[in-house]
Scaffold this motif. Structure first.
Motif, short mmCIF file in Angstrom:
data_model
loop_
_atom_site.label_atom_id
_atom_site.label_comp_id
_atom_site.label_asym_id
_atom_site.label_seq_id
_atom_site.Cartn_x
_atom_site.Cartn_y
_atom_site.Cartn_z
N SER A 192 0.83 -1.20 0.00
CA SER A 192 0.00 0.00 0.00
C SER A 192 0.87 1.26 0.00
N ALA A 250 -7.85 -5.98 -1.48
CA ALA A 250 -9.18 -5.78 -2.05
C ALA A 250 -9.79 -7.14 -2.34
N TYR A 282 -11.89 -2.21 -2.14
CA TYR A 282 -10.83 -2.06 -1.14
C TYR A 282 -11.38 -2.42 0.23
#
Length: 444
Positions: free
Chosen positions: A216, A226, A237
């Motif tokens: 991320s 996700a 997400y």
């Protein structure tokens, strides 16, 4: 019934004492490793990684090959050395850029998807998960020359036999691979942006849910994910598997189910921090147990060092054990001698090797090891539980004529009963380095 131990790190080196009792530690310490790509084959975890060279500098990746480690208990890992390198791609004439790979199996063959930074994504194939891997197409599988997004491939074969490859930084792309796994049909699909997506996707399916885990947004990076009801999205997400913290800096997920448990692999700079607080691109692979909720969502995992890793089963010391099998061996190195053989090397005075959770049962009487040494006066102390724990045997090493001539050497053992961590402490003179090389060991 004895409780399966959590590996507890004791101060193996003074400089390594930054680990507190009960903290998890990086699963590989003899090399800098990154971008973990685990796959379960039969009863064994095959962990493929990229490889940061020991002299990689700040903000400059130096990556030439891909490595393989194997384990059946999650704490003790065997270093199988490099299984592929940039040299396997004859169409690429550079000596850097061996980034994050993934290996998948289909019809008895093993396909390795390899990004070469700035030159697309290649593919290698082997009849064995140990290699050798060869390039079947002589060109990139994917190369969008208009940008440098083509990194970090992840491949999954769905229940209907259709295979997919996702990849990309900062954009996310997908293709449908053909049954041959070395070509694809249709156009490259550029996927809608997923919140917090940066790079390093890991695509898999579990209990009818499709998952896309990823590194991320930097910096620092965490591990986000996700979910979807379709292999090509739309993706929703769901949050973090591991949140952004100042300790994470970079990350790259790999996720498997193994022997009834789920594990997430990632990376940190914690081995580098033993040596220096200065930043260099020298990373190390980590792992932690991961849990799902009833609706398929994932419970957040704390940072690696705060997530103790349980041993799945005890190690059997009465089987032949490769010397490069260990739970901890900081300072040691592993040298590959041929396709399937590696030896423990760079063994210096006072260094130790720990094998976690060894079950001696009613007791061992003898220890043997295949050793090559040119020097007089070296020894291996055999300790239980820590380097300061009870000594159950001392093998006085006999030198050979050449450093690559291994001889089977033995000593008596007394007091090795029940389950203990096994610690080998290597002894020479204070100034001695490269005391010996070890191929394998075994108790009787």
């Amino acid at each position: 019934m004895k409780k399966t131990p959590v590996f507890i790190f004791s101060a193996i080196l003074t400089s390594a004492s930054l680990y507190a009792i009960g903290e998890n530690r990086p699963i590989i310490q003899t090399k800098y490793t990154a971008d973990p790509a685990p796959i379960v084959i039969n009863d064994t975890i095959f962990l493929y990684t990229s490889h940061d060279e020991d002299d990689a500098q700040a903000y400059g990746f130096k990556m030439k090959n891909w490595l393989l480690f194997t384990s059946t208990d999650m704490l003790n890992w065997t270093d199988n050395g490099a299984v592929a390198s940039l040299e396997d791609f004859k169409w690429y004439d550079g000596d850097n850029g061996a980034w994050a790979i993934q290996v998948v199996e289909r019809n008895g063959k093993y396909y390795m998807y390899c990004p070469i930074h700035g030159h697309g994504i290649g593919v290698l194939v082997s009849d064995s998960p140990y290699g050798p891997f060869k390039d079947p197409i002589g060109k990139p599988l994917v190369w969008q020359r208009e940008h440098w997004d083509d990194i970090d491939p992840t491949v999954f074969i769905d229940d209907d036999g259709q295979a997919y490859m996702y990849w990309g930084n900062p954009n996310l792309y997908c293709i449908k691979l053909n049954n041959d796994m070395i070509s694809y049909s249709g156009e490259i699909m550029k996927m809608p942006h997923i919140d917090d997506y940066q790079e390093g996707p890991w695509f898999y399916k579990r209990n009818g849910h499709y998952y896309l885990a990823f590194a991320s947004t930097c910096c620092p990076e965490g591990i986000g994910y996700a979910m979807s009801d379709s292999p090509t999205g739309p993706w929703t997400y769901k949050g973090h598997i591991m949140d952004h913290t100042p300790r994470t800096r970079g990350n790259h997920p790999g996720i498997i189910d193994y022997k009834g448990k789920s594990y997430v692999f990632g990376q940190s700079y914690d081995i580098l921090r033993i040596e220096t607080q200065d930043h260099h691109e020298r990373r190390n692979v980590e792992a932690a147990e991961m849990h799902y909720n009833s609706d398929g969502t994932i419970q957040e995992v704390v940072y690696w060092r705060d997530a103790p890793l349980n041993q799945i089963h005890f190690h059997n010391p009465y089987q032949k054990t490769e010397a490069e099998t260990m739970a901890w061996g900081y300072g040691l190195k592993v040298k590959k001698t041929d396709l399937r053989t590696s030896v423990l090397t760079n063994i210096n005075n006072g260094e130790t090797l720990t094998v976690a959770g060894v079950d001696f049962g009613k007791g061992a009487k003898k220890f043997s090891a295949a050793i090559a040494s040119e020097k007089e006066g070296n020894a291996i102390e055999i300790h239980l539980d820590s380097e300061n724990g009870p000594i159950v045997g001392i093998l006085e090493v006999k030198p050979g004529k050449t450093s690559d001539k291994f001889s089977l050497q033995s000593c008596k053992v007394k007091g090795a009963k029940g389950v203990h961590d096994l610690v080998f402490k290597f002894i020479g003179t204070q100034s001695d380095s490269d005391l010996m090389e070890i191929d394998y060991w075994q108790f009787k």
